[in-house]
Scaffold this motif. Sequence first.
Motif, short mmCIF file in Angstrom:
data_model
loop_
_atom_site.label_atom_id
_atom_site.label_comp_id
_atom_site.label_asym_id
_atom_site.label_seq_id
_atom_site.Cartn_x
_atom_site.Cartn_y
_atom_site.Cartn_z
N TYR A 40 -5.89 -18.25 30.93
CA TYR A 40 -5.80 -17.15 31.89
C TYR A 40 -5.25 -17.67 33.22
N HIS A 41 -4.66 -16.74 33.99
CA HIS A 41 -4.12 -17.08 35.29
C HIS A 41 -5.11 -16.68 36.38
N PHE A 42 -5.39 -17.60 37.30
CA PHE A 42 -6.30 -17.35 38.42
C PHE A 42 -5.60 -17.74 39.73
N SER A 43 -5.96 -17.03 40.79
CA SER A 43 -5.42 -17.33 42.13
C SER A 43 -6.46 -18.06 42.95
N VAL A 44 -5.99 -18.90 43.88
CA VAL A 44 -6.89 -19.69 44.70
C VAL A 44 -7.74 -18.82 45.62
N ASN A 45 -7.23 -17.64 45.97
CA ASN A 45 -7.98 -16.75 46.87
C ASN A 45 -8.78 -15.69 46.14
N GLN A 46 -8.87 -15.81 44.80
CA GLN A 46 -9.61 -14.83 44.01
C GLN A 46 -10.55 -15.59 43.08
N GLU A 47 -11.86 -15.36 43.20
CA GLU A 47 -12.82 -16.10 42.39
C GLU A 47 -12.66 -15.79 40.90
N ALA A 48 -12.71 -16.86 40.09
CA ALA A 48 -12.72 -16.70 38.64
C ALA A 48 -14.12 -16.26 38.21
N TRP A 107 -20.98 -16.13 35.71
CA TRP A 107 -20.56 -17.39 36.33
C TRP A 107 -19.35 -17.07 37.21
N LYS A 108 -19.37 -17.49 38.46
CA LYS A 108 -18.30 -17.16 39.39
C LYS A 108 -17.99 -18.40 40.23
N ALA A 114 -21.68 -11.98 20.58
CA ALA A 114 -22.06 -11.92 21.99
C ALA A 114 -20.85 -11.46 22.82
N PRO A 115 -20.99 -10.38 23.60
CA PRO A 115 -19.86 -9.87 24.38
C PRO A 115 -19.62 -10.71 25.64
N VAL A 116 -18.38 -11.20 25.79
CA VAL A 116 -17.99 -12.02 26.93
C VAL A 116 -16.77 -11.38 27.59
N THR A 117 -16.77 -11.33 28.91
CA THR A 117 -15.64 -10.80 29.67
C THR A 117 -15.13 -11.86 30.63
N VAL A 118 -13.82 -12.11 30.60
CA VAL A 118 -13.18 -13.03 31.54
C VAL A 118 -12.37 -12.18 32.52
N VAL A 119 -12.68 -12.32 33.81
CA VAL A 119 -11.97 -11.57 34.86
C VAL A 119 -10.94 -12.51 35.48
#
Length: 815
Positions: A443-451, A387-388, A413-418
């Motif tokens: 988690y911290h996300f930036s507006v110019n970097q897709e979660a 999911w992106k 179930a293995p889950v990874t959050v980027v």
Amino acid sequence: MHIICQLRTILILSCCTLIFWGCGGGGGGGGGGSNSATEGLVITSKSVNSSTSFNIIGANDLPTVGNDSIVVDNNDAGTSFTGEWKVSAATGYYGSDSLYGRNGASYKWKTSLPTSGYYYVYMRWTYFSNRSDAAPVTVVHDDGRSSLSVNQLKDSESWNLLGAYRFSVNQEAEIILDAPGTSASYNADAVKFVPVPVNELPTVSNDSIVVDNNDTGTSFTGEWKVSAATGYYGSDSLYGRNGASYKWKTSLPTSGYYYVYMRWTYFSSRSDAAPVTVVHDDGRSSLSVNQLKDSESWNFLGAYRFSINQEAEVILDAPGTVSSYSADAIIFIPVPVNELHTVNNDSIVVDNDDAGTSFTGEWKVSAATGYYGSDSLYGRNGASYKWKTSLPASGYYYVYMRWTYFSNRSDTAPVTVVHDDGRSSLSVNQLKNSESWNLLGTYHFSVNQEAEVILDAPGTIASYNADAIKFVPVPVNELPTVVDNGSLNTSSTGQWKTSSGVNYYGTDSVWGRNGATYTWSKEIMVDGVYAVYTWWTEYSNRTNKAEYTVTHTQGSDTVFANQLKEGGKWNLVGRYHFNTSQAASVMLMARDDDPVTYSADAIKFVYLPDVDNATGNEMSATPPQAVTPKPTVTPDPSPVVAKPPSSANQMISRNENDDPVNWQNRIENASGNIYLVSSASEFNAYADIAQPGDVILVNDGVYSWGNLVVSSSGTKEKPIIYTALNPGKVTFKNASILFKVTGNWNIIGGFTINDITKYLFRVSGGTDNRLTDNIINRPGNHDGGQGYLEILNQSHRTRFDHNTVIDGKGFMRVV
């Protein structure tokens, strides 16, 4: 191998492997099995013996002693008893002592409450090896009498929630403990009444909607009769069977999320698996409730979204021909705004098949119900689902995952959050908490970097469900707080110098040695549970045992970290409760001399609103003066002392092909973090986050822990170690199930284990685990069909070696 105790049937129903090292003449076996499954969700009701049995989320739900709390200790004014009660020798009591009784005695706590309304009622007891696991407790309140059964072998020395009840100011509240047994002992310590905050009232109020049986909007099929059971809501309750069904239906005043509760009455023929369906905006949720328990009270079915133009609906089915099913009342309570971690205007939901999703391998539409949107998918055999999405603003977000239930779902179930700080790897149990939003973290996300969130499906038999992901902006008052080195909230002793290590947080990091200390402090804005992280920089002479001490509401805990690895990023120290009356602090002790160095960089506190805030700790309160004479001190019967290994009446399973574990060597050469734990909750918290090469050490002591879950996985080269801080100084006793092993490549041992009644080790789905070097006294209960080691399906290559088993009554069981 010389075997004196009886080893009973080993039954193999599906493919698994159990290795008894050094068992001469032993054979192996395996068999094929079908993994076909039938769709269906079963969620068991919550036990009354747990402090989470009344599942209301709220920062105010703290079982502490404050100005609004009323504590009645044993021997306080208002207490009385029948029969004989003696002062217990057990420690951990409230006030000055606790009492124990048996042989039909009873103990009563009675008090007048300052205002009419609902109160959370808690009970406290002390541990002794012969305590009853089914102590009868009765709460007398405005709506009748509620009968409960509490397990006094567990959760001692803490406040245990009995429920929320309504009391009037002109009617004394009353709690009664009966002691019917002749062998078991029953402990009378203290009870506590805490007013229920307005926004958590599970009652009939202006905002709550109750639908009683026979109200407008109810309907049924089949035959329903008036029950003779007492404790009903309103004027009566009904019962049915033989395929009948009962429906409560109502229009709610506003659209949004509601807590839904069900009430039933007790009868000896009640079903322990009554099927209940909640129909809401997101679909249908199927539950199973035990109507033999928690009668005469509101029982939480979940939080669901309803629309003003769509009637809310709850259905009770009565399929059995012998069991009876009680239809009493349903209540809907609007979820307070500060508890909405759900879909709202600020939340971003990415459903399966939405724009931004992608996958490898094969994913099929699941027949499971309770999905978000239009369906959910399942995969296996190395497939992965991603999911992106782009988030509207930079900042911290709560990240949630939703899945549907199927009997062959993976429990790991293995889950990874980027996210902006890197990649976080998690393991989620998709056999539990289906059809709801499950928090993966903050988690911290930036507006110019897709979660990005990734689900891997490595197994060939288990299925992995891909449904939906949700991102919820963290409110300002819940934002993570970083305390960097050199800021106003830091202090130090000894000498600390600026480090030349790279990838520091902020402007630099510092290093010290020779007993220097570095402390980070933070004023807490919101009472609750926080995840605490630390950041360090790597250097060739960094310590592999950096000693962090966290001071929190419950005291202090010490955790060890390997600073030769994982530098330049946030590393989880643990989860702790903090409150606004005391600053949170973390201290780094730089014990070693030259040439070892310790890195002090930054600490981060992340508020976790969905974690139970109950501390179980005493706060300040002065018990009233006792008005009755103290009973004479008579110690409880002495506990059984662990016997050392002897040549007679024992079974020894030895690994001739592998040396015994050198625990000291394993600890000194650990490649990961070292965690020191002193409670079952700490054990499970660190076991949940453990990584390959980590070591979890149990502090010296005698513990009545149970259900210790070993869910994380190591590797062949870097197994996860679970052992005693000091060999021979950790004893576990009196549990039903001690260790539940679901992870892979774990080594568990070095303990003395006494009187486990069901299973010492239950291995389910885990592979390559080693259970070794334990002294095991009197395990198992073969008359009850139970053994001290159970290996369930899809568990491979389990080693049980170098253990000494004395007076074993159980058997080893492979399913």
